[in-house]
Design a protein around this motif. Structure first.
Motif, PDB file in Angstrom:
ATOM      1  N   TYR A  13       0.865  -1.180   0.000  1.00 24.44           N
ATOM      2  CA  TYR A  13       0.000   0.000   0.000  1.00 24.44           C
ATOM      3  C   TYR A  13       0.898   1.225   0.000  1.00 24.44           C
ATOM      4  CZ  TYR A  13       1.036  -0.194   5.013  1.00 24.44           C
ATOM      5  OH  TYR A  13       1.684  -0.244   6.221  1.00 24.44           O
ATOM      6  N   LYS A  14       0.349   2.387   0.181  1.00 21.57           N
ATOM      7  CA  LYS A  14       1.151   3.616   0.233  1.00 21.57           C
ATOM      8  C   LYS A  14       0.963   4.266   1.598  1.00 21.57           C
ATOM      9  CE  LYS A  14       1.151   4.443  -4.693  1.00 21.57           C
ATOM     10  NZ  LYS A  14       0.639   5.267  -5.783  1.00 21.57           N
ATOM     11  N   PHE A  15       2.066   4.855   2.116  1.00 20.32           N
ATOM     12  CA  PHE A  15       2.003   5.443   3.448  1.00 20.32           C
ATOM     13  C   PHE A  15       3.054   6.539   3.574  1.00 20.32           C
ATOM     14  CE2 PHE A  15       2.049   5.404   8.123  1.00 20.32           C
ATOM     15  CZ  PHE A  15       0.689   5.335   8.362  1.00 20.32           C
ATOM     16  N   SER A  16       2.872   7.407   4.529  1.00 17.67           N
ATOM     17  CA  SER A  16       3.809   8.500   4.772  1.00 17.67           C
ATOM     18  C   SER A  16       5.131   7.945   5.307  1.00 17.67           C
ATOM     19  CB  SER A  16       3.212   9.489   5.777  1.00 17.67           C
ATOM     20  OG  SER A  16       4.141  10.507   6.060  1.00 17.67           O
ATOM     21  N   THR A  53      11.282  10.702   4.605  1.00 20.00           N
ATOM     22  CA  THR A  53      11.105  11.705   3.557  1.00 20.00           C
ATOM     23  C   THR A  53       9.905  12.610   3.797  1.00 20.00           C
ATOM     24  OG1 THR A  53       9.666  10.329   2.184  1.00 20.00           O
ATOM     25  CG2 THR A  53      12.069  10.129   1.829  1.00 20.00           C
ATOM     26  N   LYS A  54       8.986  12.156   4.660  1.00 18.74           N
ATOM     27  CA  LYS A  54       7.717  12.863   4.931  1.00 18.74           C
ATOM     28  C   LYS A  54       6.834  12.913   3.687  1.00 18.74           C
ATOM     29  CE  LYS A  54       9.223  13.839   9.051  1.00 18.74           C
ATOM     30  NZ  LYS A  54       9.275  12.746   9.953  1.00 18.74           N
ATOM     31  N   LYS A  55       7.064  11.993   2.747  1.00 21.15           N
ATOM     32  CA  LYS A  55       6.263  11.910   1.528  1.00 21.15           C
ATOM     33  C   LYS A  55       5.517  10.580   1.514  1.00 21.15           C
ATOM     34  CE  LYS A  55       9.547  14.551  -1.244  1.00 21.15           C
ATOM     35  NZ  LYS A  55      10.480  14.497  -2.373  1.00 21.15           N
ATOM     36  N   ILE A  56       4.431  10.537   0.748  1.00 23.60           N
ATOM     37  CA  ILE A  56       3.700   9.285   0.554  1.00 23.60           C
ATOM     38  C   ILE A  56       4.541   8.403  -0.372  1.00 23.60           C
ATOM     39  CG2 ILE A  56       1.586   8.227  -0.318  1.00 23.60           C
ATOM     40  CD1 ILE A  56       1.172   9.915   2.216  1.00 23.60           C
ATOM     41  N   GLU A  57       4.861   7.209   0.095  1.00 23.87           N
ATOM     42  CA  GLU A  57       5.733   6.300  -0.641  1.00 23.87           C
ATOM     43  C   GLU A  57       5.107   4.902  -0.673  1.00 23.87           C
ATOM     44  OE1 GLU A  57       8.545   7.338  -1.988  1.00 23.87           O
ATOM     45  OE2 GLU A  57       9.103   9.121  -0.855  1.00 23.87           O
ATOM     46  N   PRO A  58       5.472   4.088  -1.674  1.00 23.36           N
ATOM     47  CA  PRO A  58       5.041   2.691  -1.666  1.00 23.36           C
ATOM     48  C   PRO A  58       5.646   1.976  -0.451  1.00 23.36           C
ATOM     49  CG  PRO A  58       5.897   3.304  -3.811  1.00 23.36           C
ATOM     50  CD  PRO A  58       6.212   4.435  -2.881  1.00 23.36           C
ATOM     51  N   LYS A  59       4.838   1.166   0.204  1.00 24.63           N
ATOM     52  CA  LYS A  59       5.274   0.466   1.407  1.00 24.63           C
ATOM     53  C   LYS A  59       4.830  -0.981   1.322  1.00 24.63           C
ATOM     54  CE  LYS A  59       5.251   0.881   6.425  1.00 24.63           C
ATOM     55  NZ  LYS A  59       4.907   1.721   7.570  1.00 24.63           N
ATOM     56  N   THR A 102      -4.366 -10.859  17.065  1.00 30.69           N
ATOM     57  CA  THR A 102      -3.710  -9.607  16.673  1.00 30.69           C
ATOM     58  C   THR A 102      -2.812  -9.840  15.467  1.00 30.69           C
ATOM     59  OG1 THR A 102      -1.731  -9.885  18.058  1.00 30.69           O
ATOM     60  CG2 THR A 102      -3.661  -8.823  19.089  1.00 30.69           C
ATOM     61  N   ALA A 103      -2.480  -8.739  14.807  1.00 31.27           N
ATOM     62  CA  ALA A 103      -1.478  -8.745  13.734  1.00 31.27           C
ATOM     63  C   ALA A 103      -0.332  -7.863  14.209  1.00 31.27           C
ATOM     64  CB  ALA A 103      -2.053  -8.200  12.437  1.00 31.27           C
ATOM     65  N   VAL A 104       0.868  -8.429  14.270  1.00 33.78           N
ATOM     66  CA  VAL A 104       2.082  -7.714  14.655  1.00 33.78           C
ATOM     67  C   VAL A 104       2.836  -7.443  13.356  1.00 33.78           C
ATOM     68  CG1 VAL A 104       4.180  -7.772  16.031  1.00 33.78           C
ATOM     69  CG2 VAL A 104       2.106  -8.925  16.873  1.00 33.78           C
ATOM     70  N   CYS A 105       3.085  -6.150  13.061  1.00 30.60           N
ATOM     71  CA  CYS A 105       3.547  -5.773  11.730  1.00 30.60           C
ATOM     72  C   CYS A 105       4.734  -4.809  11.763  1.00 30.60           C
ATOM     73  CB  CYS A 105       2.422  -5.095  10.961  1.00 30.60           C
ATOM     74  SG  CYS A 105       0.871  -6.033  10.914  1.00 30.60           S
ATOM     75  N   VAL A 106       5.559  -4.891  10.719  1.00 28.53           N
ATOM     76  CA  VAL A 106       6.651  -3.943  10.461  1.00 28.53           C
ATOM     77  C   VAL A 106       6.715  -3.768   8.946  1.00 28.53           C
ATOM     78  CG1 VAL A 106       9.137  -3.488  10.568  1.00 28.53           C
ATOM     79  CG2 VAL A 106       7.985  -4.561  12.516  1.00 28.53           C
ATOM     80  N   GLY A 107       6.797  -2.510   8.491  1.00 27.94           N
ATOM     81  CA  GLY A 107       6.835  -2.245   7.060  1.00 27.94           C
ATOM     82  C   GLY A 107       8.158  -1.672   6.598  1.00 27.94           C
ATOM     83  N   ILE A 108       8.400  -1.852   5.313  1.00 26.99           N
ATOM     84  CA  ILE A 108       9.569  -1.253   4.648  1.00 26.99           C
ATOM     85  C   ILE A 108       9.074  -0.340   3.544  1.00 26.99           C
ATOM     86  CG2 ILE A 108      11.115  -3.171   5.180  1.00 26.99           C
ATOM     87  CD1 ILE A 108      10.729  -4.024   2.183  1.00 26.99           C
ATOM     88  N   TYR A 109       9.836   0.678   3.263  1.00 27.16           N
ATOM     89  CA  TYR A 109       9.525   1.587   2.157  1.00 27.16           C
ATOM     90  C   TYR A 109      10.347   1.188   0.959  1.00 27.16           C
ATOM     91  CZ  TYR A 109       6.960   4.183   5.577  1.00 27.16           C
ATOM     92  OH  TYR A 109       6.037   4.525   6.533  1.00 27.16           O
ATOM     93  N   LYS A 110       9.711   1.224  -0.216  1.00 24.13           N
ATOM     94  CA  LYS A 110      10.365   0.766  -1.448  1.00 24.13           C
ATOM     95  C   LYS A 110      11.094   1.880  -2.139  1.00 24.13           C
ATOM     96  CE  LYS A 110       6.926  -2.785  -2.139  1.00 24.13           C
ATOM     97  NZ  LYS A 110       6.001  -3.376  -3.072  1.00 24.13           N
TER      98      LYS A 110
END
Length: 152
Positions: A121-124, A128-134, A144-152
């Motif tokens: 999805y896309k997230f801030s 960079t403080k910009k909306i980026e693909p994540k 529960t869902a335990v999550c960690v994201g990376i920016y592409k």
């Protein structure tokens, strides 16, 4: 080497070095998976209340560069947020990304059918403080869902 050539060389090298340094601050898929596994183990060993408080307080175990832990319950309520403490305790089921994707709703649907998964999805971006693909990696832990994201 002439002064003009030196300026051209500096102009070419500085952006490259800045990009390389910026890339070094980026989390990787293996790092995201490792942080999720660490959080899942910690929640199991220390209890949810203590772990969620530490995650939300941005404890370095759960927040490094652009990597941070988020925990959602099966209704879309954010139980812990390692980058934005204001989101902890909020119902985020209707949160949408820049393209209108209900990413929390989709995450909860995936959690109900898979023990672990990646979600795009896309997230801030916190750097960079910009909306980026994540791309976010999640593991199911009880309800529960335990999550960690990376920016592409």
């Amino acid at each position: 080497m002439t002064f003009a050539k030196r300026i051209l060389l500096i102009g070419a090298v500085v952006p490259f070095l800045a990009t390389a340094a910026f890339a070094a601050d980026r989390g990787t898929k293996p790092e995201a998976i490792a942080m999720v596994k660490k959080a899942v183990a910690y929640i199991g060993a220390s209890g949810a209340q203590k772990a969620y408080a530490e995650i939300t307080a941005q404890d370095p175990k759960f927040h490094a560069g652009d990597l941070y832990v988020i925990v959602y319950d099966s209704t879309g309520k954010c139980l812990a947020h390692g980058n934005n403490p204001k989101l902890a305790g909020k119902d985020l089921i209707d949160a949408q990304d820049a393209d209108g994707v209900y990413y929390v709703k989709d995450r909860i649907t995936l959690m109900k059918t898979k023990s672990s998964f990646w979600q795009d999805y896309k997230f801030s971006d916190p750097l960079t403080k910009k909306i980026e693909p994540k791309s976010t990696y999640c593991e199911k832990l009880n309800d529960t869902a335990v999550c960690v994201g990376i920016y592409k």
